[in-house]
Write an enzyme that holds these catalytic residues in place. Structure first.
Site, mmCIF file in Angstrom:
data_model
loop_
_atom_site.group_PDB
_atom_site.id
_atom_site.type_symbol
_atom_site.label_atom_id
_atom_site.label_comp_id
_atom_site.label_asym_id
_atom_site.label_seq_id
_atom_site.Cartn_x
_atom_site.Cartn_y
_atom_site.Cartn_z
ATOM 1 N N ASP A 43 37.088 49.155 52.878
ATOM 2 C CA ASP A 43 37.338 47.887 53.541
ATOM 3 C C ASP A 43 35.997 47.160 53.686
ATOM 4 O O ASP A 43 34.976 47.816 53.894
ATOM 5 C CB ASP A 43 37.911 48.214 54.936
ATOM 6 C CG ASP A 43 38.441 46.981 55.595
ATOM 7 O OD1 ASP A 43 39.627 46.686 55.391
ATOM 8 O OD2 ASP A 43 37.661 46.300 56.300
ATOM 9 N N ASP A 66 34.392 37.370 45.271
ATOM 10 C CA ASP A 66 35.413 36.675 44.488
ATOM 11 C C ASP A 66 36.714 36.944 45.254
ATOM 12 O O ASP A 66 37.422 37.901 44.976
ATOM 13 C CB ASP A 66 35.420 37.295 43.083
ATOM 14 C CG ASP A 66 36.308 36.557 42.119
ATOM 15 O OD1 ASP A 66 36.487 35.338 42.282
ATOM 16 O OD2 ASP A 66 36.830 37.203 41.191
ATOM 17 N N CYS A 97 40.016 31.361 42.866
ATOM 18 C CA CYS A 97 40.732 30.657 41.787
ATOM 19 C C CYS A 97 41.789 29.765 42.443
ATOM 20 O O CYS A 97 42.930 29.711 42.008
ATOM 21 C CB CYS A 97 41.306 31.620 40.759
ATOM 22 S SG CYS A 97 42.332 32.903 41.457
#
Ligand code: SAM
Length: 435
Positions: free
Chosen positions: A147, A164, A217
């Site tokens: 984590d 990301d 994204c």
């Protein structure tokens, strides 16, 4: 948002056009490629567009780690690293949300003489990450399965962090129709909160002056520019501008003036993507880190290994269960510190295990960049190489003992040649199942 055009955006999604790209592995160049190259990804040295999507599964050198199939926009990390880190040697980098391994393998190439800690919180995805980083072959990656909060004790430890982040995925609408049905405003909000939590949990591990490469994204401001503002207001980060050429990328400025880089599929050859780069202003608290002692191979085991293959200098060897692994010596202490706090899924390169008088070479060794020229090799043509990768019969005659299977000059794995048969050592869990 600047640069957005509803009509052009809709047209590019309706067009049915799909962009395919790969990033080549400069450490593993085959004799020949059979990919339909159609151009260079402008913001990444090793990025190439393909004119159509081939079946990567049936390309043996894909399994050798000669390239990684990666969406072109996300290769912008290469340009951002080049623009901000001129001396990557010796740096410690954390890729926090790393599976399946696109950014980590890119970073492993860029930080060739650095250390990449490649973390993935979801266990099954960490297994895929371990496989993809093993195929890439560079010995400078440690895969962890933790984590983000587990990195907190590493105060002021990393020189750079790549986050990301998991996101609402609107940037993938063209590639993945499911992303459209799964999208909702509520999910954007949830993702934004999760992104803040991931950043808040892990940023203490970044050094003063260390670099953060944040990306999604998603097109949503809540996951991009708003996160940038929050990093500046609350997290002591400053924005870093990345010079870009006429590539169709849109530079945005958030309320706090942070630079953001937006990729729209109607403006360039790539999917939707966002990246912003930051430098950490303040120092955190760096305590002394515990070290976990590693089990070292015995003298006799090392001798057996050295009789089996030339052991390159500059590596430290350690044991994990029955296997002997190698990591560049300079990272041994770091491995001990990481192992004391984190679940290490894969570190350095697995060389092999010792069974009585024999050394059983590991598959990772075949995929590594270690010199393997002294092992006899069987050079297979495509069809036989695919049979090997399926763990099926193929025609070959080798010298007795361990042989490397090569295709286009690149090692794919091991076989053991016995007087009346050839034993296939390609890992069963990686074999090609399709015919
Ligand atoms: N960086 C990867 C690459 O280039 O191949 C793609 C990463 S993907 C966009 C985001 C990753 O974050 C996923 O692998 C997902 O499992 C992981 N993730 C999901 N929830 C997370 C959380 N709460 N904390 C950290 N990572 C999380």
């Amino acid at each position: 948002m600047p640069g957005f055009s509803r009509a052009d955006f809709e047209a590019v999604h309706a067009s049915g056009v799909q962009v395919t790209s790969v990033r080549l592995n400069p450490a593993k160049q085959p004799d020949t490629f059979s990919l339909p190259f159609s151009g260079q990804v402008p913001w990444c040295r090793d990025g190439r567009y393909l004119s159509e999507r081939p079946s990567f599964t049936f390309d043996p050198i894909f399994h050798a780690g000669a390239y990684y199939v990666q969406e072109a926009s996300s290769m912008f990390l290469w340009h951002a690293l080049q623009a901000t880190i001129t001396e990557p040697a010796g740096m410690k980098v954390l890729d926090l949300c790393a599976a399946p391994g696109g950014k980590s393998t890119l970073a492993a190439t860029y930080f060739e003489k650095g250390l990449v800690v490649s973390n993935e919180v979801i266990r099954a995805r960490a297994a895929v990450l371990a496989e993809n980083t093993a195929k890439w072959g560079t010995g400078n990656i440690i895969v962890t399965n933790n984590d983000p909060a587990h990195f907190q004790p590493f105060g002021d430890y990393f020189d750079a962090m790549i986050i990301d982040a998991p996101c609402s995925g609107s940037g993938l609408f063209r590639k993945d129709p499911d992303a459209v049905t799964e999208w909702s405003e509520g999910n954007v909000e949830l993702c934004s909160q999760r992104q803040q939590r991931i950043l808040a949990d892990s940023l203490p591990a970044l050094k003063e002056g260390g670099m953060l490469y944040y990306s999604t994204c998603s097109y949503s401001q809540a996951e991009n520019e708003d996160i940038a503002d929050w990093l500046i207001r609350e997290m002591d980060m400053e924005s870093v501008e990345i010079p870009v050429e006429e590539w169709g990328i849109i530079t945005t400025r958030s309320e706090q003036g942070a630079y953001g880089y937006r990729f729209y599929p109607h403006r360039l050859n790539g999917e939707g993507f966002f990246m912003a780069v930051f430098r950490k202003k303040g120092a955190g608290s760096s305590g002394r880190l515990k070290e976990q002692q590693l089990v070292l191979p015995g003298k006799q085991e090392m001798q057996q290994l050295a009789d089996f293959m030339p052991l390159p200098a500059g590596y430290a060897y350690f044991k994990q269960a029955e296997s002997i692994r190698a990591i560049p010596e300079q990272w041994l202490t770091d491995l001990k510190m990481l192992a004391a706090r984190l679940y290490i899924r894969r570190a350095g390169t697995e060389i092999g295990s010792i069974k009585g008088k024999d050394v059983i070479p590991a598959h990772e060794l075949a995929l590594s960049l270690f010199p393997l020229g002294h092992f006899p090799a069987l050079n297979l043509q495509k069809e036989d190489a695919l049979q090997y990768l399926r763990r099926k019969e193929f025609s070959a005659e080798g010298v007795k003992g361990w042989n490397l299977i090569r295709c286009e000059g690149l090692p794919l794995g091991w076989v053991k040649v016995l007087p009346n048969r050839v034993n296939n050592y390609y890992p069963a869990e990686w074999r090609i199942l399709k015919n």
